[in-house]
Design a protein around this motif. Sequence first.
Motif, PDB file in Angstrom:
ATOM      1  N   ARG A 176       0.816  -1.202   0.000  1.00 31.01           N
ATOM      2  CA  ARG A 176       0.000   0.000   0.000  1.00 31.01           C
ATOM      3  C   ARG A 176       0.856   1.261   0.000  1.00 31.01           C
ATOM      4  O   ARG A 176       1.717   1.432   0.849  1.00 31.01           O
ATOM      5  CB  ARG A 176      -0.948   0.012   1.201  1.00 31.01           C
ATOM      6  CG  ARG A 176      -2.032  -1.029   1.091  1.00 31.01           C
ATOM      7  CD  ARG A 176      -3.162  -0.788   2.075  1.00 31.01           C
ATOM      8  NE  ARG A 176      -4.267  -1.707   1.811  1.00 31.01           N
ATOM      9  CZ  ARG A 176      -5.206  -1.487   0.900  1.00 31.01           C
ATOM     10  NH1 ARG A 176      -5.178  -0.378   0.179  1.00 31.01           N
ATOM     11  NH2 ARG A 176      -6.167  -2.366   0.714  1.00 31.01           N
ATOM     12  N   PHE A 177       0.603   2.102  -0.986  1.00 27.65           N
ATOM     13  CA  PHE A 177       1.270   3.395  -1.058  1.00 27.65           C
ATOM     14  C   PHE A 177       0.372   4.459  -0.433  1.00 27.65           C
ATOM     15  O   PHE A 177      -0.849   4.446  -0.610  1.00 27.65           O
ATOM     16  CB  PHE A 177       1.554   3.779  -2.511  1.00 27.65           C
ATOM     17  CG  PHE A 177       2.751   3.105  -3.097  1.00 27.65           C
ATOM     18  CD1 PHE A 177       3.975   3.743  -3.108  1.00 27.65           C
ATOM     19  CD2 PHE A 177       2.659   1.816  -3.633  1.00 27.65           C
ATOM     20  CE1 PHE A 177       5.093   3.126  -3.647  1.00 27.65           C
ATOM     21  CE2 PHE A 177       3.769   1.198  -4.171  1.00 27.65           C
ATOM     22  CZ  PHE A 177       4.990   1.857  -4.177  1.00 27.65           C
ATOM     23  N   ARG A 178       0.976   5.371   0.283  1.00 25.51           N
ATOM     24  CA  ARG A 178       0.244   6.513   0.822  1.00 25.51           C
ATOM     25  C   ARG A 178       0.047   7.495  -0.324  1.00 25.51           C
ATOM     26  O   ARG A 178       1.011   8.063  -0.836  1.00 25.51           O
ATOM     27  CB  ARG A 178       1.039   7.124   1.975  1.00 25.51           C
ATOM     28  CG  ARG A 178       0.201   7.745   3.060  1.00 25.51           C
ATOM     29  CD  ARG A 178       1.050   8.122   4.258  1.00 25.51           C
ATOM     30  NE  ARG A 178       1.473   6.977   5.041  1.00 25.51           N
ATOM     31  CZ  ARG A 178       0.738   6.365   5.952  1.00 25.51           C
ATOM     32  NH1 ARG A 178      -0.494   6.805   6.196  1.00 25.51           N
ATOM     33  NH2 ARG A 178       1.190   5.338   6.638  1.00 25.51           N
ATOM     34  N   ILE A 179      -1.194   7.711  -0.727  1.00 29.99           N
ATOM     35  CA  ILE A 179      -1.485   8.430  -1.979  1.00 29.99           C
ATOM     36  C   ILE A 179      -0.871   9.826  -1.986  1.00 29.99           C
ATOM     37  O   ILE A 179      -0.200  10.227  -2.941  1.00 29.99           O
ATOM     38  CB  ILE A 179      -3.010   8.521  -2.206  1.00 29.99           C
ATOM     39  CG1 ILE A 179      -3.613   7.119  -2.347  1.00 29.99           C
ATOM     40  CG2 ILE A 179      -3.317   9.345  -3.463  1.00 29.99           C
ATOM     41  CD1 ILE A 179      -5.125   7.101  -2.418  1.00 29.99           C
ATOM     42  N   GLY A 180      -1.091  10.582  -0.943  1.00 30.98           N
ATOM     43  CA  GLY A 180      -0.594  11.957  -0.917  1.00 30.98           C
ATOM     44  C   GLY A 180       0.900  12.068  -0.861  1.00 30.98           C
ATOM     45  O   GLY A 180       1.466  13.102  -1.236  1.00 30.98           O
ATOM     46  N   GLN A 181       1.555  11.012  -0.416  1.00 35.10           N
ATOM     47  CA  GLN A 181       3.011  11.044  -0.316  1.00 35.10           C
ATOM     48  C   GLN A 181       3.693  10.528  -1.572  1.00 35.10           C
ATOM     49  O   GLN A 181       4.707  11.077  -1.998  1.00 35.10           O
ATOM     50  CB  GLN A 181       3.473  10.209   0.880  1.00 35.10           C
ATOM     51  CG  GLN A 181       4.987  10.178   1.065  1.00 35.10           C
ATOM     52  CD  GLN A 181       5.449   9.126   2.046  1.00 35.10           C
ATOM     53  OE1 GLN A 181       4.697   8.216   2.387  1.00 35.10           O
ATOM     54  NE2 GLN A 181       6.676   9.240   2.507  1.00 35.10           N
ATOM     55  N   ASN A 182       3.141   9.461  -2.170  1.00 30.12           N
ATOM     56  CA  ASN A 182       3.847   8.750  -3.229  1.00 30.12           C
ATOM     57  C   ASN A 182       3.325   8.955  -4.642  1.00 30.12           C
ATOM     58  O   ASN A 182       4.072   8.771  -5.603  1.00 30.12           O
ATOM     59  CB  ASN A 182       3.830   7.242  -2.945  1.00 30.12           C
ATOM     60  CG  ASN A 182       4.530   6.877  -1.668  1.00 30.12           C
ATOM     61  OD1 ASN A 182       3.904   6.456  -0.719  1.00 30.12           O
ATOM     62  ND2 ASN A 182       5.836   7.044  -1.632  1.00 30.12           N
ATOM     63  N   CYS A 183       2.046   9.284  -4.772  1.00 29.03           N
ATOM     64  CA  CYS A 183       1.410   9.195  -6.086  1.00 29.03           C
ATOM     65  C   CYS A 183       1.426  10.529  -6.838  1.00 29.03           C
ATOM     66  O   CYS A 183       1.259  11.595  -6.246  1.00 29.03           O
ATOM     67  CB  CYS A 183      -0.021   8.709  -5.934  1.00 29.03           C
ATOM     68  SG  CYS A 183      -0.131   7.088  -5.114  1.00 29.03           S
ATOM     69  N   ALA A 184       1.590  10.431  -8.155  1.00 27.92           N
ATOM     70  CA  ALA A 184       1.609  11.621  -9.000  1.00 27.92           C
ATOM     71  C   ALA A 184       0.227  11.932  -9.567  1.00 27.92           C
ATOM     72  O   ALA A 184       0.056  12.939 -10.250  1.00 27.92           O
ATOM     73  CB  ALA A 184       2.606  11.442 -10.144  1.00 27.92           C
ATOM     74  N   ASP A 185      -0.762  11.066  -9.305  1.00 30.14           N
ATOM     75  CA  ASP A 185      -2.150  11.339  -9.671  1.00 30.14           C
ATOM     76  C   ASP A 185      -3.042  10.606  -8.676  1.00 30.14           C
ATOM     77  O   ASP A 185      -2.580   9.747  -7.915  1.00 30.14           O
ATOM     78  CB  ASP A 185      -2.452  10.903 -11.107  1.00 30.14           C
ATOM     79  CG  ASP A 185      -2.196   9.426 -11.333  1.00 30.14           C
ATOM     80  OD1 ASP A 185      -3.028   8.620 -10.891  1.00 30.14           O
ATOM     81  OD2 ASP A 185      -1.152   9.083 -11.926  1.00 30.14           O
ATOM     82  N   ILE A 186      -4.304  10.943  -8.660  1.00 32.62           N
ATOM     83  CA  ILE A 186      -5.214  10.439  -7.631  1.00 32.62           C
ATOM     84  C   ILE A 186      -5.397   8.924  -7.696  1.00 32.62           C
ATOM     85  O   ILE A 186      -5.680   8.275  -6.688  1.00 32.62           O
ATOM     86  CB  ILE A 186      -6.586  11.154  -7.734  1.00 32.62           C
ATOM     87  CG1 ILE A 186      -7.431  10.903  -6.470  1.00 32.62           C
ATOM     88  CG2 ILE A 186      -7.318  10.723  -8.990  1.00 32.62           C
ATOM     89  CD1 ILE A 186      -6.872  11.496  -5.215  1.00 32.62           C
TER      90      ILE A 186
END
Length: 220
Positions: A176-186
Motif C-alpha cells: 500500500r502506497f500513501r497516496i498523498g506522499q507517493n502518487c503523481a495522480d489520484i
Amino acid sequence: SKELYDLCNETNFDVVVHQIPIEWRHKERLQWRELDELLDLSFEHFGANIVILQTSPINNNMAGIADSDDVMGAAELNTMIWNFSRAFEAKVQSFNFTDPYRKRKVLVMDVFAYSFSMFLQNSLDIGLIPLEHGMQIQDKLEQTDDFGMFISLTATMDDFVKQTLMKQFMETKSFRFRIGQNCADINCTKLNRLSYDGMHWCMSNTHSRLNAGLACLMKC
C-alpha cells in the motif's frame, strides 16, 4: 544502545544526529527515560556537545499522525521530542556558567514538518485534498511558529494521510502506497518524485533542504 557503543571506539564526535523511527512504536510508546539514555550515550560515550533529534516524518510504516490507545502516532511522538528538547534547554540554563554541561545542546530538526509540507502540496496538486480546505491549512501552518499548533493542525488532516492504494512494486511485490506522499495522480498510475517506496526519499529532489537544515543547526 550501549551495544552500539561497544562497536565504536571513537569518543570525539562533535555532533550526534538521531531519528526515533515511528514504526518501532506501534505497541510500546516512547518513554522519556529512553531519550535520557540516548543523551547519555551521545554526550558521555561519544563525546558530543550537540545532539540533534529529528522528528519522525510521514512514511509508509507509520500508523498515522493522530494518536490512539494502542498506537503512538506522529503527533504524540514528535510533541515528546520537542518537549524533551525544551526541557533540556531549561535544565542547562539552571547550571553555573562555568559548568561544562552548559556547552551541551539538544536541538530539533523538524523533518516531520518538511515531509508534511510536501505531502500537503502534492495532495493539493493531485486533488486528494479539496483546494480551499488544503490552502487554509497551508496558510495556518506557514503563519505559526509554535510546534504544538503546527502538530495539531497536521493531525486534522489524518484521514487524508491514511488514504492508501495497493500498488505493484518491483514486479514481484505489492504493498500500500500513501497516496498523498507517493502518487503523481489520484489513481496512483505513476509515482511522484518525492519518494519511490514511501520510506526512502528521492534525494535528488529533497536533499538540498535537508542538508541546509542540518547545516544550520550544526552552525548553532
